[in-house]
Motif scaffolding. Sequence first.
Motif, PDB file in Angstrom:
ATOM      1  N   ARG A 121       0.765  -1.266  -0.108  1.00 20.32           N
ATOM      2  CA  ARG A 121       0.010   0.001  -0.096  1.00 20.32           C
ATOM      3  C   ARG A 121       0.908   1.203  -0.194  1.00 20.32           C
ATOM      4  N   GLN A 122       0.223   2.390  -0.515  1.00 18.17           N
ATOM      5  CA  GLN A 122       0.995   3.689  -0.715  1.00 18.17           C
ATOM      6  C   GLN A 122       0.069   4.801  -0.012  1.00 18.17           C
ATOM      7  N   ALA A 123       0.252   5.258   0.872  1.00 15.03           N
ATOM      8  CA  ALA A 123      -0.454   6.440   1.150  1.00 15.03           C
ATOM      9  C   ALA A 123       0.002   7.686   0.847  1.00 15.03           C
ATOM     10  N   PRO A 124      -0.805   9.065   0.424  1.00 14.95           N
ATOM     11  CA  PRO A 124      -0.168  10.041  -0.163  1.00 14.95           C
ATOM     12  C   PRO A 124       0.938  10.642   0.826  1.00 14.95           C
ATOM     13  N   GLY A 125       2.216  10.905   0.086  1.00 12.39           N
ATOM     14  CA  GLY A 125       3.260  11.320   0.713  1.00 12.39           C
ATOM     15  C   GLY A 125       4.237  10.351   1.415  1.00 12.39           C
ATOM     16  N   LYS A 126       3.778   9.203   1.167  1.00 12.24           N
ATOM     17  CA  LYS A 126       4.391   7.888   2.001  1.00 12.24           C
ATOM     18  C   LYS A 126       5.216   7.025   0.755  1.00 12.24           C
ATOM     19  N   GLN A 127       6.001   6.221   1.182  1.00 15.86           N
ATOM     20  CA  GLN A 127       6.641   5.199   0.721  1.00 15.86           C
ATOM     21  C   GLN A 127       5.714   4.256   0.280  1.00 15.86           C
TER      22      GLN A 127
END
Length: 116
Positions: free
Chosen positions: A38-44
């Motif tokens: 998974r990838q959240a906004p602004g995260k790796q």
Amino acid sequence: QVRLVESGGGLVQPGGSLKLSCAASGIIFSIYDMGWYRQAPGKQRELVAAITSGDSTNYADSVKGRFTISRDNAKSTVYLQMNSLKPEDTAVYYCKCARYPYRDYWGQGTQVTVSS
């Protein structure tokens, strides 16, 4: 041509459940290790759960006890059952297949939003 197609994402309230599916084609599914990321906004992008061709599983600490990964080789599909969802689980969820020495393949992702 290898394709991984995720489905099952959506909007859910905190504490709710969703089940993601990833249907694979173009590969001998049973010999591949499969993973959900998974990838959240602004995260790796991060690993959420993985299942090997031999059905061994591992999970990120943040989802242990809440998420379950499984696979159905007859349907060339991997699943992610997500329970007790939290706002911090909000992300785009991707599936990946991997088999050494071949290249990895990724799906296009499905959005999961946990919000009241």
